[in-house]
Design a protein around this motif. Structure first.
Motif, PDB file in Angstrom:
ATOM      1  N   SER A  68     -12.429  -0.765   1.196  1.00 44.39           N
ATOM      2  CA  SER A  68     -11.249   0.039   0.627  1.00 44.39           C
ATOM      3  C   SER A  68     -10.523   0.096   2.623  1.00 44.39           C
ATOM      4  O   SER A  68     -11.080  -0.948   3.444  1.00 44.39           O
ATOM      5  CB  SER A  68     -11.609   1.510   0.408  1.00 44.39           C
ATOM      6  N   GLY A  69      -8.934  -0.102   2.397  1.00 45.43           N
ATOM      7  CA  GLY A  69      -8.091  -0.322   3.548  1.00 45.43           C
ATOM      8  C   GLY A  69      -8.063  -1.481   4.087  1.00 45.43           C
ATOM      9  O   GLY A  69      -7.511  -2.939   3.364  1.00 45.43           O
ATOM     10  N   PRO A  70      -8.868  -2.073   4.594  1.00 44.52           N
ATOM     11  CA  PRO A  70      -8.505  -3.620   5.360  1.00 44.52           C
ATOM     12  C   PRO A  70      -9.018  -4.733   4.319  1.00 44.52           C
ATOM     13  O   PRO A  70      -8.371  -6.092   4.248  1.00 44.52           O
ATOM     14  CB  PRO A  70      -9.028  -3.643   6.347  1.00 44.52           C
ATOM     15  N   GLY A  71     -10.392  -3.697   3.741  1.00 43.78           N
ATOM     16  CA  GLY A  71     -10.753  -5.291   2.782  1.00 43.78           C
ATOM     17  C   GLY A  71      -9.470  -5.318   1.840  1.00 43.78           C
ATOM     18  O   GLY A  71      -9.780  -6.267   1.273  1.00 43.78           O
ATOM     19  N   ALA A  72      -9.428  -4.046   1.405  1.00 49.12           N
ATOM     20  CA  ALA A  72      -8.700  -4.171   0.413  1.00 49.12           C
ATOM     21  C   ALA A  72      -7.481  -5.099   0.842  1.00 49.12           C
ATOM     22  O   ALA A  72      -6.775  -6.163  -0.164  1.00 49.12           O
ATOM     23  CB  ALA A  72      -8.019  -2.750  -0.448  1.00 49.12           C
ATOM     24  N   THR A  73      -6.922  -4.596   1.683  1.00 49.08           N
ATOM     25  CA  THR A  73      -5.008  -6.001   2.442  1.00 49.08           C
ATOM     26  C   THR A  73      -5.427  -6.988   3.021  1.00 49.08           C
ATOM     27  O   THR A  73      -4.754  -8.161   2.388  1.00 49.08           O
ATOM     28  CB  THR A  73      -4.661  -4.488   3.286  1.00 49.08           C
ATOM     29  N   ASN A  74      -6.821  -7.007   2.790  1.00 44.37           N
ATOM     30  CA  ASN A  74      -6.970  -8.758   2.498  1.00 44.37           C
ATOM     31  C   ASN A  74      -7.101  -8.838   1.624  1.00 44.37           C
ATOM     32  O   ASN A  74      -6.242 -10.971   2.020  1.00 44.37           O
ATOM     33  CB  ASN A  74      -8.173  -9.152   3.545  1.00 44.37           C
ATOM     34  N   LEU A  75      -6.839  -9.160   0.665  1.00 44.64           N
ATOM     35  CA  LEU A  75      -6.914  -9.419  -0.900  1.00 44.64           C
ATOM     36  C   LEU A  75      -5.246 -10.025  -1.176  1.00 44.64           C
ATOM     37  O   LEU A  75      -5.036 -10.996  -1.909  1.00 44.64           O
ATOM     38  CB  LEU A  75      -7.269  -8.672  -1.813  1.00 44.64           C
ATOM     39  N   VAL A  76      -4.716  -8.963  -0.491  1.00 47.39           N
ATOM     40  CA  VAL A  76      -3.553  -9.074  -1.309  1.00 47.39           C
ATOM     41  C   VAL A  76      -2.770 -10.397  -0.911  1.00 47.39           C
ATOM     42  O   VAL A  76      -2.285 -10.918  -2.490  1.00 47.39           O
ATOM     43  CB  VAL A  76      -2.432  -7.853  -0.422  1.00 47.39           C
ATOM     44  N   THR A  77      -2.926 -11.341  -0.206  1.00 45.92           N
ATOM     45  CA  THR A  77      -2.216 -12.809  -0.440  1.00 45.92           C
ATOM     46  C   THR A  77      -2.529 -13.306  -0.953  1.00 45.92           C
ATOM     47  O   THR A  77      -2.489 -14.171  -1.888  1.00 45.92           O
ATOM     48  CB  THR A  77      -2.689 -13.155   1.662  1.00 45.92           C
ATOM     49  N   GLY A  78      -4.037 -13.294  -1.234  1.00 46.14           N
ATOM     50  CA  GLY A  78      -5.074 -13.869  -2.813  1.00 46.14           C
ATOM     51  C   GLY A  78      -4.171 -13.766  -3.915  1.00 46.14           C
ATOM     52  O   GLY A  78      -4.090 -14.593  -5.077  1.00 46.14           O
ATOM     53  N   ILE A  79      -3.899 -12.000  -4.456  1.00 47.13           N
ATOM     54  CA  ILE A  79      -4.158 -11.453  -5.310  1.00 47.13           C
ATOM     55  C   ILE A  79      -2.838 -11.972  -5.687  1.00 47.13           C
ATOM     56  O   ILE A  79      -1.840 -12.453  -6.727  1.00 47.13           O
ATOM     57  CB  ILE A  79      -3.512  -9.851  -5.430  1.00 47.13           C
ATOM     58  N   ALA A  80      -1.455 -11.695  -4.441  1.00 49.51           N
ATOM     59  CA  ALA A  80       0.057 -12.449  -4.971  1.00 49.51           C
ATOM     60  C   ALA A  80       0.111 -14.002  -5.019  1.00 49.51           C
ATOM     61  O   ALA A  80       0.808 -14.227  -5.927  1.00 49.51           O
ATOM     62  CB  ALA A  80       0.504 -12.448  -3.467  1.00 49.51           C
ATOM     63  N   THR A  81      -1.172 -14.525  -4.484  1.00 47.89           N
ATOM     64  CA  THR A  81      -1.007 -16.719  -4.849  1.00 47.89           C
ATOM     65  C   THR A  81      -1.451 -16.125  -6.370  1.00 47.89           C
ATOM     66  O   THR A  81      -0.297 -16.993  -7.183  1.00 47.89           O
ATOM     67  CB  THR A  81      -2.440 -17.295  -4.018  1.00 47.89           C
ATOM     68  N   ALA A  82      -2.306 -15.742  -6.917  1.00 46.93           N
ATOM     69  CA  ALA A  82      -2.562 -16.088  -8.278  1.00 46.93           C
ATOM     70  C   ALA A  82      -1.675 -15.085  -9.826  1.00 46.93           C
ATOM     71  O   ALA A  82      -0.898 -15.987 -10.423  1.00 46.93           O
ATOM     72  CB  ALA A  82      -3.659 -15.103  -8.987  1.00 46.93           C
TER      73      ALA A  82
ATOM     74  N   PHE B  19     -10.986   7.664   7.130  1.00 44.48           N
ATOM     75  CA  PHE B  19     -10.461   6.309   7.295  1.00 44.48           C
ATOM     76  C   PHE B  19     -10.974   5.103   6.131  1.00 44.48           C
ATOM     77  O   PHE B  19     -10.973   5.236   5.378  1.00 44.48           O
ATOM     78  CB  PHE B  19     -12.542   6.753   7.668  1.00 44.48           C
ATOM     79  N   GLN B  20     -10.346   3.889   7.108  1.00 45.54           N
ATOM     80  CA  GLN B  20     -10.288   2.924   5.726  1.00 45.54           C
ATOM     81  C   GLN B  20      -9.603   3.058   4.995  1.00 45.54           C
ATOM     82  O   GLN B  20      -9.771   3.042   3.737  1.00 45.54           O
ATOM     83  CB  GLN B  20     -11.953   2.485   5.945  1.00 45.54           C
ATOM     84  N   GLU B  21      -9.007   4.198   4.403  1.00 46.62           N
ATOM     85  CA  GLU B  21      -7.793   4.184   3.260  1.00 46.62           C
ATOM     86  C   GLU B  21      -6.219   3.651   3.402  1.00 46.62           C
ATOM     87  O   GLU B  21      -5.967   3.601   4.281  1.00 46.62           O
ATOM     88  CB  GLU B  21      -7.486   5.652   3.085  1.00 46.62           C
ATOM     89  N   ALA B  22      -5.903   2.351   2.120  1.00 48.26           N
ATOM     90  CA  ALA B  22      -4.104   2.168   2.365  1.00 48.26           C
ATOM     91  C   ALA B  22      -4.825   2.381   0.592  1.00 48.26           C
ATOM     92  O   ALA B  22      -5.120   2.613  -0.265  1.00 48.26           O
ATOM     93  CB  ALA B  22      -4.848   0.996   2.393  1.00 48.26           C
ATOM     94  N   ASP B  23      -3.038   2.342   0.443  1.00 43.40           N
ATOM     95  CA  ASP B  23      -2.710   2.669  -0.406  1.00 43.40           C
ATOM     96  C   ASP B  23      -2.037   1.508  -1.490  1.00 43.40           C
ATOM     97  O   ASP B  23      -1.353   0.904  -1.371  1.00 43.40           O
ATOM     98  CB  ASP B  23      -1.439   3.450  -0.953  1.00 43.40           C
TER      99      ASP B  23
END
Lengths: 163, 580
Positions: B74-88, B112-116
């Protein structure tokens, strides 16, 4: 030009935000948006009015169709459909103005739904033009507050926009 | 199947979908899922940064044609995926991205470590799910894989709150019921008829091919159609490999850094058959002056692409492979024409070229040499000059052998994507053609490759600068090199060695071939540091916003070795013989 689009969507969390997000991301302008239940609790119906030329309308329709939660997208032909909006308007009503206001209400087949010593609340339904005309006439007395819905629209005859 | 936990159900779904490999990195809310992974047959590759998990899954998907799967907390782990998801998303790659989420009772509490993450990724996913009840897991996973791989493929995100992975459910894999999702694969026969008639009437046809042909596996049908009507074929960056570039009808890539002859052919054509391509601004240049005399037939599985960027005369909605196959049947055989002669003359007159004299290694020559030494390699690229040289100077023959971030242009994509591609195709040689700037954006994945014994070969075209931006500064900003110098730091050989990989270097043209041979023969993760000049340019070039006819030639000297080879014998008679 203003276009009216009727949508049948799945009644699920996040659907409205997907649709609103699509409009903002693609740079389309929502003029009004109305959403409510259908007779099937699994689906909601949205009516969106959108400003733009034919090319934009085509893109809007196609992009909306791509959303997994959108079941049907239907552009409403203004000549083949009926549409309604609703407004409630709190207007200042001095003693000497009351009868004139009542006359306007009667001509527009509107309703007075609240009466107080210095103001009235008027409910009016109709096409956008009719509501605009009413608002213009009431402005002389002093509009204190106004709440309006967006448009709802339905195809004339037996044809239907259903899931 | 009986009761199981959410985490077990997730792995059961992945197994049922045929997933063999997941790229991911654990975190607090994913502990139950990772505990279940500990017992599972599905291979989990631990990356060093979540962005690399998304890119590796993407590279795996592009190389194999299967759905790539990545996992982040969750949180930073998920947001770190965003560039890869957008690329795909931009390149229509089938991906299922799973993210951990805080427990359902804490959602919305800024835990803690929450991101929408469903909210954050909404504009860059084909669809997304926030699973609120464990019993929904089988349905959501089944739908997610189906949506990701069908129609126009794309990434689907599944957000998994911690309690959902712990709670129990009765596992049952349901049928798919998606009333709002009906990918339109079947082509309309009337539109095919119209398109075929228009192609037969036309005198100057060009087929313009994008990634859709690759994803639908339609390259054989494309070849058949092109040879029947003798239409020259140009590809987008995404379409590279769908048509063999050593074929006499090949025009190579078009657009900003496309071949002159591809752009000239487009501009003078009287009909363009666009298949699985989306008229991106890097392809069309100034839209108003794009192919001014041409009628346009546009085949796309996504109806929203038709008419989005250019006006289309004959729309064909449907799968590229079926459309090409139908078209090939509907058209008649055409003869080699004056148009083919004209295009052949352009190819002879304006080949891709570069200056061959000088002390330093030419990046174009690196690609040509690699193309000769290892013609069947899978070429993955980073983004920038390295990407364009790889597109231009390697002779691409096979689909799914050129993997590059086209739409989003993601620096740092290539290396993790190459790891994914190599894990998907362990028998193929996989190269990441890199720049020193891009490689440093995910260089930490050297650890992932070394630990998992993934023998990717990274070819760093090291110019010590952010070359593509610098090229624009050179051409359009009076050589004011603002923030584009990287100072040739670090020493890539030492970095490779520090991670336990093999590091090689070539500084002079005389060393190039031997170093490349050593890299090809290496059976371990290898980094080849190739020192090139910071002044190297990608040529030809259509400046942004200019018409495709306004082409800048930035390399002075004669044709490349490769070009000289491929034009010898690319005559009309050859193609006729081939078919006779």
């Amino acid at each position: 030009m203003l276009h009216t689009i009727a949508l049948i969507v799945e009644n699920k969390a996040g659907v409205l935000v997907r649709i609103a997000g699509l409009f903002s991301r693609r740079g389309f302008n929502i003029d009004s948006l109305t959403v409510g239940a259908t007779d099937n609790p699994d689906y909601s119906r949205m009516t969106i009015t959108v400003e733009g030329d034919e090319v934009i309308l085509e893109q809007v329709t196609k992009q909306l169709n791509k959303l997994v939660n959108v079941i049907r997208v239907s552009e409403m032909d203004p000549n083949e459909s009926v549409d309604r909006e609703l407004a409630i308007i709190k207007v200042a009503a001095k003693k000497e103005d009351r009868s004139e206001i009542m006359q306007i209400v009667s001509v527009f087949r509107a309703k007075i739904i609240d009466v107080s010593p210095r103001s009235l609340i008027i409910e009016v339904t109709g096409t956008n033009d009719k509501i605009e005309a009413m608002v213009r006439l009431l402005r002389q007395f002093g509009i204190k507050e106004m709440a309006r819905t967006g448009r709802v629209s339905m195809v004339r005859g037996t044809k239907a926009v259903v899931p | 199947m009986g009761k199981m936990t959410g985490a077990q159900a997730i792995l059961e779904c992945l197994k049922l979908e045929g997933v063999e490999i997941i790229f991911g990195l654990p975190g607090g809310v994913l502990l139950p899922l990772y505990d279940a992974i500990y017992d599972s047959d599905i291979r989990h590759i631990l990356v060093r940064h979540e962005q690399a998990a998304a890119h590796a899954a993407d590279g795996y998907a592009r190389a194999t044609g299967r759905v790539g799967v990545c996992l982040a907390t969750s949180g930073p782990g998920a947001t770190n995926l965003v560039t890869g998801i957008a690329t795909a998303y931009m390149d229509s790659v089938p991906l299922v991205a799973m993210t951990g989420q805080v427990p359902t009772n804490l959602i919305g509490k800024d835990a803690f470590q929450e991101a929408d993450i469903t909210g954050i990724t909404m504009p860059v996913t084909k669809h997304s799910y926030l699973v609120k009840d464990a019993k929904d897991i089988p349905r959501v996973f089944r739908e997610a894989f189906y949506i990701a791989r069908t129609g126009r493929p794309g990434p689907v995100l599944i957000d998994l709150p911690r309690d959902v992975t712990v709670n129990e459910l009765d596992f049952h894999y349901p049928e798919i019921k998606l009333p709002g999702y009906n990918p339109n694969l079947k082509v309309h026969s009337l539109q095919i008829k119209k398109a075929a008639a228009a192609l037969m009437e036309a005198e100057r046809p060009v087929i313009y091919v994008g990634g859709g042909v690759k994803y639908s596996d339609g390259h054989r049908e494309l070849l058949k159609l092109a040879e029947r009507i003798k239409a020259p074929v140009t590809t987008t960056l995404m379409g590279i490999g769908c048509f063999p570039e050593d074929h006499p009808l090949s025009l190579g890539m078009l657009g900003m850094h496309g071949t002159k002859y591809a752009n000239y052919a487009i501009q003078e054509s009287d009909i363009i058959l666009a298949v699985g391509a989306r008229f991106d601004d890097r392809v069309t240049g100034k839209v108003a002056s794009f192919a001014p005399q041409a009628r346009i037939i546009h085949v796309d599985v996504d109806p929203a692409e038709i008419g989005k960027n250019v006006r289309v005369d004959i729309p064909v909605v449907g799968d590229a492979k079926s459309a090409l196959s139908e078209l090939a049947k509907a058209v008649g055989e055409k003869a080699w024409s004056p148009w083919n002669e004209k295009v052949a003359a352009w190819k002879g007159e304006y080949p891709l070229c570069y200056a061959t004299e000088g002390e330093s290694i030419k990046p174009q020559c690196v690609l040509e040499t690699l193309s000769r030494l290892c013609p069947d390699a899978v070429i993955v690229t980073e983004v920038g000059q390295n990407q364009m040289w790889a597109a231009q100077f390697f002779t691409h023959r096979d689909p799914r052998h050129f993997i590059s971030s086209g739409g989003l242009g993601t620096m740092g994509y290539g290396f993790p994507a190459a790891i994914g591609a190599k894990m998907g195709c362990p028998d193929k040689e996989v190269f990441d053609i890199a720049g020193d700037g891009s490689f440093q954006m995910n260089i930490q994945e050297l650890a992932t490759a070394v630990v998992n014994e993934v023998a990717v070969k990274v070819i760093v075209l090291n110019n010590g600068v952010l070359g593509m931006v610098r090229q624009w500064q050179d051409l359009f900003y009076e050589k004011r090199f603002s923030s584009t110098t990287l100072h040739r730091i670090p020493d890539f050989v030492k970095v490779a060695e520090a991670y336990g990989a093999l590091g090689l270097r070539a500084e002079k043209p005389s060393q190039l071939e031997a170093v490349l041979v050593e890299a090809i023969e290496s059976e371990v993760m290898t980094v080849v540091d190739i020192i090139i000049s910071p002044d190297e340019k990608v040529s030809p070039m259509v400046p942004a916003g200019a018409s495709l006819s306004e082409i800048l030639e930035l390399e002075a000297a004669g044709p490349s070795y490769e070009a000289q080879r491929s034009y010898a014998g690319s005559s009309g008679s050859e193609i006729l013989e081939m078919e006779g």
